[in-house]
Design an enzyme around this catalytic site. Structure first.
Site, mmCIF file in Angstrom:
data_model
loop_
_atom_site.group_PDB
_atom_site.id
_atom_site.type_symbol
_atom_site.label_atom_id
_atom_site.label_comp_id
_atom_site.label_asym_id
_atom_site.label_seq_id
_atom_site.Cartn_x
_atom_site.Cartn_y
_atom_site.Cartn_z
ATOM 1 N N GLU A 1 44.206 36.792 37.065
ATOM 2 C CA GLU A 1 43.947 35.378 36.743
ATOM 3 C C GLU A 1 44.734 34.961 35.506
ATOM 4 O OE1 GLU A 1 39.843 34.195 36.776
ATOM 5 O OE2 GLU A 1 40.287 32.233 35.904
ATOM 6 N N ASP B 1 31.161 34.092 40.224
ATOM 7 C CA ASP B 1 30.195 33.625 39.218
ATOM 8 C C ASP B 1 30.639 32.267 38.661
ATOM 9 O OD1 ASP B 1 32.297 34.535 37.694
ATOM 10 O OD2 ASP B 1 31.086 35.782 36.355
ATOM 11 N N SER B 2 31.783 31.772 39.138
ATOM 12 C CA SER B 2 32.174 30.383 38.882
ATOM 13 C C SER B 2 31.099 29.427 39.382
ATOM 14 C CB SER B 2 33.519 30.059 39.554
ATOM 15 O OG SER B 2 33.483 30.438 40.922
HETATM 16 O O1 KIV Z 1 34.231 33.393 39.771
HETATM 17 C C1 KIV Z 1 35.271 33.106 40.401
HETATM 18 O O2 KIV Z 1 35.331 32.144 41.170
HETATM 19 C C2 KIV Z 1 36.425 33.958 40.197
HETATM 20 C C3 KIV Z 1 37.740 33.471 40.712
HETATM 21 C C4 KIV Z 1 38.246 32.407 39.831
HETATM 22 C C5 KIV Z 1 38.715 34.569 40.876
HETATM 23 O O3 KIV Z 1 36.311 35.004 39.618
#
Ligand code: KIV
Length: 284
Positions: free
Chosen positions: A191, A53-54
């Site tokens: 994380e 969701d990044s």
């Molecule tokens: O949303 C994302 O990209 C993540 C990673 C940073 C682990 O959750």
């Protein structure tokens, strides 16, 4: 020759994740949000693609991940699925797609599989989401847990901060890792937790730990691809290594294109299509 259905390059699954942990082989995961990037990541032999969701931040330009919708995740997950052959495709459950109830969690995890072609889902949280993990796993959908700095809790944390530094917080994270394993998660992302704590968690659970800002003691690593290629400049987390300067290379290419168009050197003859030019002469 008999067709065995066995591919030459091994397809990564939750089973290969478990085997990697048992053999002490490091796992790699990268994010991707579109078909072309997914193909490149897949061809590089990365074990898993995370449609994180990044994408809300690096693709859509939000300041956090909270506005990402199920529709966003499904749209990008389905695109990635078309490019990912051998990597395990894990798709994030966005904010409020599972926190609301166990029922919502199962329904939305199901949508990510049916419509987004995900092979596993990831959700954030510890003990408070164990019932959700259990129910999704009971529906035959593998779940990757996510502990430490869980970005969907950014407002509760008061910012993007390292988690688990004090004794109470560290114990809580260790307990949470054991709890998500017990609930049926096949892996857990850690994380932004101190290296020593990530190592302790890695030794204490039977499922692979995938670190981001958690040191080399984890069973595997994950990075956001725009971070590791220096394509995203809004934030520069300490844990990111820039493996290539693709952002500046892209900018140089855009500038060169602009210049050549202005000078008339692009397109050149080799970029054009020919015809019988006597036809042009007959046009009126
Ligand atoms: O949303 C994302 O990209 C993540 C990673 C940073 C682990 O959750």
């Amino acid at each position: 020759m008999l067709k065995t259905g066995v591919e030459e390059t091994m397809k990564n699954t939750v089973v290969t994740f478990q085997q990697a942990k048992e053999k002490g082989e490091k796992l790699t995961m990268l994010t991707a949000y579109d078909y072309s990037t997914a193909k490149l990541v897949d061809e590089a032999g990365i074990n898993a693609i995370l449609v994180g969701d990044s994408l809300g931040m690096v693709m859509l330009g939000y300041e956090d991940t909270l506005s990402v919708t199920m529709e966003d995740m499904i749209h990008h997950s389905a695109a990635v699925a078309r490019g990912a052959k051998n990597t395990l495709l894990i798709t994030d459950m966005p904010f409020m797609s599972y926190q609301t109830s166990v029922y919502d969690a199962v329904v939305n995890a199901g949508r990510l599989v049916k419509e987004g072609r995900a092979q596993a889902v990831k959700l954030e949280g510890g003990v408070e989401v164990c019932d959700h993990i259990r129910a999704i796993v009971n529906a035959s959908i593998p779940v990757c847990a996510h502990l430490g700095l869980t970005p969907q809790s950014v407002n509760a944390f008061g910012g993007f901060k390292v988690q688990g530094k004090g004794e109470e917080a560290a114990q809580k994270l260790l307990d949470a890792a054991r709890a998500v394993e017990e609930a049926g998660a096949f892996a857990v992302v850690l994380e932004c937790v101190p290296q020593a704590l990530a190592e302790k968690i890695t030794k204490s659970v039977g499922i692979p730990t995938i670190g981001i800002g958690a040191g080399a003691g984890c069973d595997g690593q994950v990075l956001v691809y725009q971070d590791m290629l220096a394509m995203y400049s809004d934030m520069a987390p300490k844990f990111v290594k820039q493996f290539a300067q693709i952002g500046s290379q892209m900018k140089e290419a855009f500038l060169a294109y602009k210049k050549e168009v202005a000078e008339g050197t692009f397109p050149a003859q080799e970029h054009t299509f020919k015809m019988d030019e006597s036809i042009i002469d007959r046009l009126y």
